[in-house]
Design a protein around this motif. Structure first.
Motif, PDB file in Angstrom:
ATOM      1  N   LEU A 194       0.865  -1.107  -0.173  1.00 47.57           N
ATOM      2  CA  LEU A 194      -0.033  -0.010  -0.007  1.00 47.57           C
ATOM      3  C   LEU A 194       0.847   1.412   0.104  1.00 47.57           C
ATOM      4  O   LEU A 194       2.077   1.261   0.637  1.00 47.57           O
ATOM      5  N   SER A 195       0.333   2.432  -0.797  1.00 47.17           N
ATOM      6  CA  SER A 195       1.110   3.697  -0.513  1.00 47.17           C
ATOM      7  C   SER A 195       1.039   4.299   0.636  1.00 47.17           C
ATOM      8  O   SER A 195       0.243   3.901   1.344  1.00 47.17           O
ATOM      9  N   PHE A 196       2.089   5.332   0.808  1.00 43.12           N
ATOM     10  CA  PHE A 196       1.762   5.879   2.325  1.00 43.12           C
ATOM     11  C   PHE A 196       0.238   6.459   2.352  1.00 43.12           C
ATOM     12  O   PHE A 196      -0.356   6.600   3.282  1.00 43.12           O
ATOM     13  N   ARG A 197      -0.130   7.147   1.326  1.00 37.35           N
ATOM     14  CA  ARG A 197      -1.441   7.429   1.514  1.00 37.35           C
ATOM     15  C   ARG A 197      -2.676   6.507   1.519  1.00 37.35           C
ATOM     16  O   ARG A 197      -3.379   6.739   2.619  1.00 37.35           O
ATOM     17  N   GLU A 198      -2.428   5.383   1.298  1.00 42.23           N
ATOM     18  CA  GLU A 198      -3.307   4.315   1.288  1.00 42.23           C
ATOM     19  C   GLU A 198      -3.029   3.660   2.894  1.00 42.23           C
ATOM     20  O   GLU A 198      -4.045   3.529   3.613  1.00 42.23           O
ATOM     21  N   GLN A 199      -1.799   3.766   3.370  1.00 42.88           N
ATOM     22  CA  GLN A 199      -1.548   3.379   4.716  1.00 42.88           C
ATOM     23  C   GLN A 199      -2.350   4.148   5.773  1.00 42.88           C
ATOM     24  O   GLN A 199      -2.751   3.845   6.757  1.00 42.88           O
ATOM     25  N   GLY A 200      -2.198   5.551   5.378  1.00 40.22           N
ATOM     26  CA  GLY A 200      -2.883   6.609   6.130  1.00 40.22           C
ATOM     27  C   GLY A 200      -4.399   6.481   6.478  1.00 40.22           C
ATOM     28  O   GLY A 200      -4.950   6.487   7.412  1.00 40.22           O
ATOM     29  N   MET A 201      -5.214   6.147   5.091  1.00 44.59           N
ATOM     30  CA  MET A 201      -6.358   5.680   5.090  1.00 44.59           C
ATOM     31  C   MET A 201      -6.743   4.369   6.058  1.00 44.59           C
ATOM     32  O   MET A 201      -7.887   4.428   6.883  1.00 44.59           O
ATOM     33  N   TYR A 202      -5.822   3.355   5.717  1.00 43.39           N
ATOM     34  CA  TYR A 202      -6.228   2.196   6.445  1.00 43.39           C
ATOM     35  C   TYR A 202      -5.970   2.462   8.071  1.00 43.39           C
ATOM     36  O   TYR A 202      -6.648   1.865   8.791  1.00 43.39           O
ATOM     37  N   ASP A 203      -4.930   3.313   8.302  1.00 44.83           N
ATOM     38  CA  ASP A 203      -4.836   3.635   9.810  1.00 44.83           C
ATOM     39  C   ASP A 203      -5.909   4.298  10.490  1.00 44.83           C
ATOM     40  O   ASP A 203      -6.464   4.080  11.634  1.00 44.83           O
ATOM     41  N   VAL A 204      -6.376   5.290   9.878  1.00 41.07           N
ATOM     42  CA  VAL A 204      -7.711   6.059  10.373  1.00 41.07           C
ATOM     43  C   VAL A 204      -9.054   5.169  10.541  1.00 41.07           C
ATOM     44  O   VAL A 204      -9.200   5.138  11.567  1.00 41.07           O
ATOM     45  N   VAL A 205      -9.311   4.301   9.463  1.00 41.45           N
ATOM     46  CA  VAL A 205     -10.281   3.264   9.691  1.00 41.45           C
ATOM     47  C   VAL A 205      -9.766   2.203  10.707  1.00 41.45           C
ATOM     48  O   VAL A 205     -10.769   1.844  11.505  1.00 41.45           O
ATOM     49  N   ASN A 206      -8.749   1.868  10.812  1.00 43.22           N
ATOM     50  CA  ASN A 206      -8.359   0.887  11.838  1.00 43.22           C
ATOM     51  C   ASN A 206      -8.438   1.538  13.192  1.00 43.22           C
ATOM     52  O   ASN A 206      -9.024   0.697  14.253  1.00 43.22           O
ATOM     53  N   ASN A 207      -8.100   2.569  13.422  1.00 44.30           N
ATOM     54  CA  ASN A 207      -7.984   3.326  14.857  1.00 44.30           C
ATOM     55  C   ASN A 207      -9.687   3.455  15.258  1.00 44.30           C
ATOM     56  O   ASN A 207      -9.942   3.304  16.241  1.00 44.30           O
ATOM     57  N   LEU A 208     -10.654   3.895  14.163  1.00 40.76           N
ATOM     58  CA  LEU A 208     -11.914   4.028  14.577  1.00 40.76           C
ATOM     59  C   LEU A 208     -12.409   2.585  14.801  1.00 40.76           C
ATOM     60  O   LEU A 208     -13.258   2.594  16.082  1.00 40.76           O
ATOM     61  N   LEU A 250     -14.184  10.730   3.605  1.00 38.00           N
ATOM     62  CA  LEU A 250     -13.440   9.244   4.126  1.00 38.00           C
ATOM     63  C   LEU A 250     -14.708   8.277   4.051  1.00 38.00           C
ATOM     64  O   LEU A 250     -14.673   7.074   4.254  1.00 38.00           O
ATOM     65  N   ALA A 251     -16.169   8.687   4.001  1.00 38.80           N
ATOM     66  CA  ALA A 251     -17.404   7.617   3.963  1.00 38.80           C
ATOM     67  C   ALA A 251     -17.471   6.883   2.487  1.00 38.80           C
ATOM     68  O   ALA A 251     -17.887   6.139   2.537  1.00 38.80           O
ATOM     69  N   ARG A 252     -16.654   7.800   1.537  1.00 34.98           N
ATOM     70  CA  ARG A 252     -16.742   7.200   0.152  1.00 34.98           C
ATOM     71  C   ARG A 252     -15.526   6.009  -0.044  1.00 34.98           C
ATOM     72  O   ARG A 252     -14.688   6.203   0.843  1.00 34.98           O
ATOM     73  N   GLY A 253     -15.668   5.315  -1.032  1.00 37.01           N
ATOM     74  CA  GLY A 253     -14.537   4.454  -1.424  1.00 37.01           C
ATOM     75  C   GLY A 253     -14.581   3.247  -0.460  1.00 37.01           C
ATOM     76  O   GLY A 253     -15.407   2.662   0.100  1.00 37.01           O
ATOM     77  N   PRO A 254     -13.291   2.877  -0.035  1.00 37.88           N
ATOM     78  CA  PRO A 254     -13.381   1.465   0.660  1.00 37.88           C
ATOM     79  C   PRO A 254     -13.581   1.698   2.129  1.00 37.88           C
ATOM     80  O   PRO A 254     -13.459   0.642   2.914  1.00 37.88           O
ATOM     81  N   LEU A 262      -7.088  -8.260  -2.507  1.00 37.50           N
ATOM     82  CA  LEU A 262      -8.160  -7.556  -1.769  1.00 37.50           C
ATOM     83  C   LEU A 262      -7.759  -6.112  -1.427  1.00 37.50           C
ATOM     84  O   LEU A 262      -8.648  -5.364  -0.717  1.00 37.50           O
ATOM     85  N   GLY A 263      -6.800  -5.766  -1.188  1.00 40.41           N
ATOM     86  CA  GLY A 263      -6.262  -4.464  -0.626  1.00 40.41           C
ATOM     87  C   GLY A 263      -6.431  -4.390   0.874  1.00 40.41           C
ATOM     88  O   GLY A 263      -5.832  -5.582   1.339  1.00 40.41           O
ATOM     89  N   GLY A 264      -6.733  -3.334   1.403  1.00 39.53           N
ATOM     90  CA  GLY A 264      -6.643  -3.286   2.814  1.00 39.53           C
ATOM     91  C   GLY A 264      -7.506  -4.307   3.566  1.00 39.53           C
ATOM     92  O   GLY A 264      -7.284  -4.594   4.669  1.00 39.53           O
ATOM     93  N   VAL A 265      -8.562  -4.809   3.092  1.00 37.72           N
ATOM     94  CA  VAL A 265      -9.548  -5.579   3.450  1.00 37.72           C
ATOM     95  C   VAL A 265      -8.717  -7.198   3.893  1.00 37.72           C
ATOM     96  O   VAL A 265      -8.968  -7.920   4.687  1.00 37.72           O
ATOM     97  N   GLY A 266      -7.701  -7.299   2.997  1.00 38.59           N
ATOM     98  CA  GLY A 266      -6.776  -8.589   2.965  1.00 38.59           C
ATOM     99  C   GLY A 266      -6.282  -8.576   4.393  1.00 38.59           C
ATOM    100  O   GLY A 266      -5.913  -9.690   5.148  1.00 38.59           O
ATOM    101  N   PHE A 267      -5.530  -7.552   4.715  1.00 42.92           N
ATOM    102  CA  PHE A 267      -5.033  -7.425   6.207  1.00 42.92           C
ATOM    103  C   PHE A 267      -5.842  -7.853   7.029  1.00 42.92           C
ATOM    104  O   PHE A 267      -5.780  -8.588   8.231  1.00 42.92           O
TER     105      PHE A 267
END
Length: 550
Positions: free
Chosen positions: A283-297, A376-380, A439-444
């Motif tokens: 994942l790119s740093f941008r995708e990692q940032g998105m995953y981290d935000v969702v993961n923290n929530l 943030l609510a759109r996309g994955p 699957l992208g972030g869902v795979g994690f």
């Protein structure tokens, strides 16, 4: 010091839950604030790459020592324990050199378009970790002698100092976010460490003064609580020669080594997705940032509720149950109590995890929209959040079953478990990489679910075998009551229909339907667990009465 381990464990859990709620509320607001000032790529650098470095160094440097030295604290020779704990400092320095070099020269650094201060961030993490290790002996003594409020106060101070420094610097220079992160990290670690020493300096000084006054009045009574605290000066927290004994307790050293070998594997399992992100760059740093935000929530409940309960439960079970004796050979009153505590803990944790799973399916999108806006609510994001809810359920159950297993396993059993952890670690990394590629972030998240399911299975088998020839059945707590499950199923259907037809145009009504459904589910649980509720209300009333008397 007269001790009630169950009472102190419950008090510890309560204060930690309150602290974690405060901490997560601050972090929740802070992350929402940061997302409006810095890019998601910078968030990925700070919250994934740099905080992974901190987690790795701290966990490998101190976790094994904490777990070993908190076992049967009433039997310790504290001079030997202090000597053992100071080994965390050179171990931390070694970890800083190794992992600092890897983070700077082996891993791919972020481009200068993202940040120009990556190296400063890495070394600030390393220095702050060494500073924290210098207060490890004092920290463990505060835990062993039940200074519950001290830890909560200093943890709160750490968060407040970090926030008070980070926020103004971000507002002043948004493009220097990593610099602000580094300064806040170093300052908060320094305040945290000095706070422990300052408290015990004042505590020991007052204690010695009271002892001197009593000495004038004659010998101290036999049950004097001050005699149970073995430290007479801050110098007692420094390494020293132990007359007639080895410098460190070899039994504790062996137990520490077992936990350390296990800890390396557990760290890979716990932070596996971040290691895969960091090492393989899937994942790119941008995708990692998105995953981290969702993961923290998605992990709020796990962080502010489950972890404090697990820490308190580990301490409680490690004091009540001997590692190297069967259930039949131990104090049966203690065994009945610990079995009942385990059963109730499992019932509460499993019920809460199921509530999060069911309601998360219908309210993930609304939560993300309220937190980070429509982008943030759109996309994955919503899909990631829904899968996180399943992960939270498994994490809840795994935390309690595994903490009981770790608190009661013998050294030999811990070593055998290390072999299983090795297999799980390798399998988890491979599955994470494969599923994330597909699957992208869902795979994690799915890989993490598989990992936790395997660990739950092992811990459940251990607990079942331990109680197989007894009348106790703590694992019955894994299955909530039928009325609760029925109400939860109905709530899931109603809220999903509400999301489908009302979310777009009537968000407030959708939220109200969820609140009403949650109230019904909560009432059904309280009715089936009325004995536990009555016990909790009774303890709360006793607490209020004692506070009024004080």
């Amino acid at each position: 010091m007269a001790r009630s381990f169950l009472k102190s464990s419950l008090e510890n859990a309560t204060f930690n839950i309150v602290f974690q709620i405060l901490f997560r509320c601050i972090t929740f607001v802070l992350n929402a604030f940061v997302l409006r000032y810095v890019s998601q790529a910078v968030v990925g650098v700070m919250n994934v790459r740099l905080l992974l470095l901190e987690s790795t160094i701290l966990y490998l440097s101190r976790e094994a020592f904490r777990r070993a030295c908190l076992s049967k604290t009433t039997e310790h020779n504290w001079a030997q324990v202090v000597n053992l704990l100071w080994l965390t400092v050179p171990l931390c320095q070694l970890c800083c050199l190794v992992f600092g070099y890897v983070w700077l020269h082996v891993l791919e650094p972020p481009s200068e378009d993202i940040t120009q201060h990556y190296a400063l961030g890495v070394w600030s993490i390393c220095v702050s970790c060494v500073v924290e290790m210098c207060c490890e002996p004092v920290y463990l003594v505060s835990q062993a002698f039940l200074f519950v409020r001290l830890k909560v106060v200093l943890d709160t101070a750490l968060v407040l100092v970090r926030t008070a420094i980070f926020v103004p610097l971000i507002v002043h220079s948004p493009n220097r976010a990593v610099v602000a992160f580094s300064v806040a990290q170093l300052a908060s670690a320094t305040v945290y460490s000095l706070g422990f020493y300052a408290y015990f300096y004042a505590y020991i000084r007052d204690r010695n003064r009271r002892a001197a006054l009593r000495k004038k009045d004659g010998p101290a009574p036999a049950d004097d609580p001050d005699d149970d605290f073995p430290f007479r000066s801050l110098y007692d927290f420094l390494p020293a020669k132990v007359d007639g004994l080895p410098p460190i307790d070899r039994r504790l050293a062996a137990l520490t080594w077992s936990f350390f070998k296990q800890g390396v594997l557990k760290q890979v399992l716990t932070e596996g997705e971040r290691y895969v992100m960091t090492v393989s760059s899937v994942l790119s740093f941008r995708e990692q940032g998105m995953y981290d935000v969702v993961n923290n929530l998605g992990s709020l409940a796990a962080r502010f509720l489950f972890r404090p309960v697990e820490d308190a439960a580990y301490f409680y079970f490690s004091q009540m149950v001997h590692r190297d004796a069967s259930i039949q050979e131990q104090n049966q009153k203690h065994m009945a109590e610990s079995s009942g505590v385990l059963r109730r803990l499992l019932r509460c944790i499993a019920s809460l995890g199921l509530v999060i799973l069911v309601f998360g399916q219908s309210y993930a999108t609304l939560l993300l929209a309220l937190y980070g806006g429509a982008r943030l609510a759109r996309g994955p994001g919503p899909v990631l959040m829904r899968f996180h809810c399943l992960s939270v359920l498994l994490l809840a159950v795994n935390g309690i079953t595994e903490c009981y297993a770790f608190a009661t396993m013998s050294t030999g059993q811990l070593d055998r478990y290390n072999l299983l952890m090795a297999v799980l670690s390798v399998s988890f990394l491979f599955v994470s990489w494969a599923l994330t590629t597909l699957l992208g972030g869902v795979g994690f998240i799915l890989a993490n679910c598989c990992n936790m399911a395997a660990r739950i299975a092992h811990s459940v088998i251990f607990i079942r075998d331990k109680y197989s020839s007894t009348a106790y059945n703590p694992l019955s707590g894994l299955v909530p009551g039928r009325l609760f499950l029925l109400a939860l199923f109905a709530a899931g259907v109603v809220t999903k229909i509400s999301e489908e037809y009302l979310f777009e145009d009537h968000k407030l009504l959708h939220l109200c339907i969820g609140a009403a459904s949650f109230a019904v589910v909560l009432l059904s649980w309280a009715y089936e667990e009325r004995e536990l509720v009555a016990l909790g209300v009774g303890k709360w009333r006793q607490r209020r009465a004692s506070l009024k008397q004080d």
